[in-house]
Design an enzyme around this catalytic site. Structure first.
Site, PDB file in Angstrom:
ATOM      1  N   TYR A 142      47.272  34.272  47.509  1.00  0.00           N
ATOM      2  CA  TYR A 142      47.776  35.577  47.957  1.00  0.00           C
ATOM      3  C   TYR A 142      48.233  35.488  49.412  1.00  0.00           C
ATOM      4  O   TYR A 142      49.333  35.940  49.756  1.00  0.00           O
ATOM      5  CB  TYR A 142      46.669  36.616  47.811  1.00  0.00           C
ATOM      6  CG  TYR A 142      46.993  37.972  48.392  1.00  0.00           C
ATOM      7  CD1 TYR A 142      47.734  38.899  47.672  1.00  0.00           C
ATOM      8  CD2 TYR A 142      46.539  38.337  49.663  1.00  0.00           C
ATOM      9  CE1 TYR A 142      48.026  40.156  48.206  1.00  0.00           C
ATOM     10  CE2 TYR A 142      46.829  39.586  50.205  1.00  0.00           C
ATOM     11  CZ  TYR A 142      47.570  40.486  49.462  1.00  0.00           C
ATOM     12  OH  TYR A 142      47.856  41.722  49.991  1.00  0.00           O
ATOM     13  N   LYS A 172      52.066  36.040  50.959  1.00  0.00           N
ATOM     14  CA  LYS A 172      52.361  37.075  51.949  1.00  0.00           C
ATOM     15  C   LYS A 172      52.899  36.476  53.250  1.00  0.00           C
ATOM     16  O   LYS A 172      53.719  37.095  53.940  1.00  0.00           O
ATOM     17  CB  LYS A 172      51.107  37.910  52.211  1.00  0.00           C
ATOM     18  CG  LYS A 172      50.701  38.790  51.023  1.00  0.00           C
ATOM     19  CD  LYS A 172      51.796  39.762  50.649  1.00  0.00           C
ATOM     20  CE  LYS A 172      51.368  40.758  49.601  1.00  0.00           C
ATOM     21  NZ  LYS A 172      52.433  41.726  49.253  1.00  0.00           N
TER      22      LYS A 172
END
Length: 252
Positions: free
Chosen positions: A159, A163
């Site tokens: 994740y 990002k």
């Protein structure tokens, strides 16, 4: 304050719940028509459509699996078909799987990148080409995370990587199209009270809250108000920026 959004059309991914839902409602309150995507819960999408109508504007819900690249590429066209124009794009949808690096399977890594990063690239590409074709300015807001800068210690390296990639991509896109009147910014979130993190908060709320200098978890509505500003006419001189909305977790 008039944000200059009334009558415009916005697309919000992951708009049926959490921060996305709050953004949809904030844009509707500002007078925009909103096209939002949702993964599977039609009942929630229908309820949100009604909430938007009660605010005096119109919305369209598109069921979309962001892991399907071909389907993702049709969203701009569907929005134009419904409202005749697209002015604003908010890439909010994301997945937050949990697995430490030593255990991450390739398919989970690839799915995280597809949903959190590649789908954003595809939507931005179509949106930019739409703006260039019709000769009108536009605004893009990509929702990123403090994890893009701090990394993860709780099993979310994939994740965090997606990002971080989103921040770099947003800056590049902003540089490429600033002179075309297309503003591209990122909104870095910290810990927001949504379905995505509710289980983690329930298990160890003190751990998360202690990391926030303001001493509390954010509410979706206050994040949505910031997002609404960043795609408004009041933010015309902001592009390539990452706004820190983390309660002080970043301070950058």
């Amino acid at each position: 304050m008039d944000l200059g959004i009334k009558g415009k059309t916005a697309i919000v991914t992951g708009g049926s719940r959490g921060v996305g839902k709050a953004v949809v409602l904030a844009l509707a309150e500002a007078g925009a028509h909103v096209v939002f995507t949702y993964q599977s819960n039609r009942a929630k999408a229908e309820a949100l459509l009604e909430e938007v109508r009660l605010r005096g504007t119109e919305a369209e819900a598109i069921q979309l699996d962001l892991s399907d690249a071909a389907a993702t590429e049709t969203v701009i066209e569907q929005a134009v078909k419904r409202f005749g124009r697209v002015d604003l794009l908010v890439n909010n949808a994301a997945v937050w799987p949990t697995s430490y690096v030593k255990d991450i399977e390739l398919n989970q890594w690839n799915e995280t990148m597809q949903i959190n990063l590649t789908s954003v690239f595809l939507l931005c590409q179509r949106f930019v080409n739409h703006c260039l074709t019709v000769g009108k300015p536009g605004k893009i807001l990509n929702v990123t995370s403090q994890a893009a800068f701090h990394g993860s210690t709780t099993g979310h390296a994939h994740y965090a990587a997606s990002k971080a990639g989103l921040v770099g991509f947003s800056i590049s896109l902003a540089r490429e199209h600033a002179k075309d009147g297309i503003n591209v910014n990122s909104l870095a979130l910290g810990i927001v009270e949504t379905d995505m993190i509710k289980d983690a908060l329930a298990q160890n709320e003190a751990y998360y809250v202690n990391r926030i200098p303001l001493g509390r978890v954010a509410q979706p509505k206050e994040i949505a108000e910031i997002a609404c500003f960043l795609v408004s006419e009041k933010a015309n001189y902001i592009t390539g920026a990452t706004l820190d909305a983390t309660g002080g977790m970043l301070m950058r």
